[in-house]
Write a protein that holds these residues in place. Structure first.
Motif: not given
Ligand SMILES: Cc1cc2nc3c(=O)[nH]c(=O)nc-3n(C[C@H](O)[C@H](O)[C@H](O)COP(=O)(O)OP(=O)(O)OC[C@H]3O[C@@H](n4cnc5c(N)ncnc54)[C@H](O)[C@@H]3O)c2cc1C
Length: 480
Positions: A124, A147, A175, A178, A180-181, A230, A232
């Motif tokens: 994060t 991100w 993905y 937004t 979701q992140w 978040k 990845t």
């Protein structure tokens, strides 16, 4: 130094538009730094608008806070003095959400761009709302992370704007949006209270998730000041293909096939030949094909095993899924293929007058919708060039009506209202959305009822009344 600061305060006070109450101005003067507020004409014009260019900017003043504490104290004052506020990010919005057309106070988050150290274990990063999207990408890439909120305006848009519009973009197919992140949000309410929502928790089932209320609410419920994003892993090497196909049904046939292939799709974008012609005209770049085709598909995929890729490529040609195609052999060629897609929005505006729409449909309904829209335009809008492109892999179409050269601008703009109504009726029929990713703002407000029921809109209004009873936050946006 101090003398200069006082002089600037007096200068602001002298030029302060009458729309801001004197007592409010007095308290801003005494309680905030000298460079907090500007009424410079250049600032009013620049920070009073977004990319839509449809409304004229007319803000009373612009403020540039540096901290959450300043935003909190400011909103307390605004609430007390009934000062209307427009939150402003990178101003790349395409729905007039950040337009200040009625003497509002614009709160620009541009100075709040701090990025904390990346949490490598939790994957994060906590940033302030004014961090530029692309700066977050560059910063997290140093740690092999990203991100994955990505689109053409990332060099200017802010994280706060992305969150407030629940932005989509070219990687949604892989993905998601937004929403979701974003793990945690810090938000300042209309009353100036600071809320810390969800921190950096992945799991937190303790009742209604208030964080989600703010995501996508276009600054109407609170001002986002910080967010825990978040991350990845950075995607591996990508292959970029451009294919020529005859029409929309062929675009979708290829999509169905590509989804079953042994690679991971990062992006599945399409555009019509009409879009390509305008990119070629405006940018002087060309698709690597000798013959024109009805549509083009750009696929970016995380590199598969070379054998599997070759087998799939042979199959799409042999089975007639595509009529031509190319696979970028270098990152430069990949950028050139992407430039054909990413240059469309700008090229339409530079080569004509587009009326833009951003709709979404269930992918299964796209073929029928496009055919019915074509019939409507053949019957009632003959001679209009329709330039379609978009993130078709997630059902998102950007539909642009171009003004015919022979038609007066005023007549065109008037007729687009009818055309929108007809198109949105089709969107409703196929259970789509009148705004896939750009939001509602001022621009799409008259059409919200095509996508949201009376009951839903009543509930949205009730939430707004509870959270912002004086209606100071981005008034007139999304709903009246
Ligand atoms: C060339 C181009 C391509 C684009 N492509 C895409 C795309 O593919 N996908 C997509 O989704 N969008 C796209 N957009 C639209 C736009 O870039 C996004 O909507 C973006 O998320 C807006 O961010 P911003 O910082 O510029 O927000 P702004 O335009 O400044 O504001 C947008 C809205 O958010 C509110 N807001 C801003 N900051 C805050 C805050 N801190 N707290 C509360 N409210 C706030 C504003 O009041 C406004 O209602 C594109 C735009 C351009 C110009």
């Amino acid at each position: 130094m101090w003398v200069l600061a006082v002089q600037r305060c007096l200068h602001y006070a002298a030029r302060m538009p009458a729309t801001l109450p004197a007592a409010f101005v007095e308290q801003v003067r005494s309680g905030f730094p000298a460079d907090f507020l500007s009424t410079e004409p250049a600032d009013l014009t620049e920070f009073g608008k977004d990319w839509t260019r449809v409304f004229s900017p007319a803000p009373a003043a612009i403020v540039f806070p540096r901290s959450t504490d300043e935003v909190s104290r400011l909103l307390k004052l605004c609430n007390t003095h009934d000062v209307k506020v427009v939150p402003s990010g990178g101003r790349t919005g395409l729905a007039a959400g950040a337009m200040a057309a009625n003497g509002e106070l614009v709160v620009s988050l541009k100075r709040m761009n701090r990025m904390d150290p990346v949490d490598l274990l939790g994957m994060t990063v906590r940033v302030q709302a004014g961090a530029v999207t692309e700066a977050v990408h560059k910063y997290t890439a140093e740690q092999g992370l990203t991100w994955p909120v990505d689109f053409a305006s990332k060099g200017s848009s802010h994280v706060g704007g992305n969150i407030s519009t629940n932005a989509g973009g070219v990687r949604v197919i892989r993905y998601g949006l937004t929403r979701q992140w974003v793990l945690g949000l810090q938000v300042v309410t209309a009353q100036g209270e600071v809320l810390e929502l969800n921190g950096s928790l992945e799991k937190n089932n303790t009742g209604t998730d208030l964080r989600q209320l703010f995501i996508g609410s276009e600054g109407t419920l609170g001002i986002v000041t910080e967010a825990t994003l978040k991350l990845t892993r950075l995607p591996g090497k990508a292959d970029v293909f451009l294919f020529a196909v005859p029409d929309v049904p062929a675009v979708l046939r290829l999509f169905r096939d590509a989804r079953k292939a042994s690679f991971v799709i990062n992006a599945y974008e399409f555009f019509t030949d009409k879009c390509l012609r305008r990119v070629e005209k405006h940018r002087g770049i060309h698709a690597p094909f000798t013959e024109p085709s009805g549509c083009y598909v750009l696929i970016e995929a995380e590199a598969a095993q070379r054998d599997a890729l070759d087998t799939w490529l042979a199959h799409v040609f042999e089975d007639g899924l595509v009529t031509d195609g190319t696979l970028a052999q270098s990152s430069r060629q990949a950028e050139e293929l992407w430039a054909l897609r990413e240059g469309i929005s700008e090229s339409l505006s530079s080569t004509g007058l587009p009326h833009k729409n951003d709709i979404s449909l269930p992918v299964a309904a796209l073929e029928a919708f496009c055919a019915e829209l074509h019939t409507v335009f053949e019957a009632r809008y003959q001679g209009w060039e329709i330039c379609n492109f978009g993130h078709i892999g997630d059902g998102n179409l950007h539909i642009n009506f171009m003004k015919p050269d022979t038609m007066e601008k005023a007549e065109f703009l008037a007729r687009t209202k009818d055309a929108d109504q007809e198109m949105f009726a089709l969107v409703r029929k196929h259970r789509g959305s009148i705004s896939a990713e750009h939001g509602i703002g001022l621009l799409k407000k008259p059409y919200l009822h095509f996508s949201r029921s009376e009951e839903e809109r009543a509930l949205q209004r009730a939430i707004k009344r509870v959270m912002d009873p004086k209606n100071i936050l981005n008034p007139g946006k999304i709903l009246d």
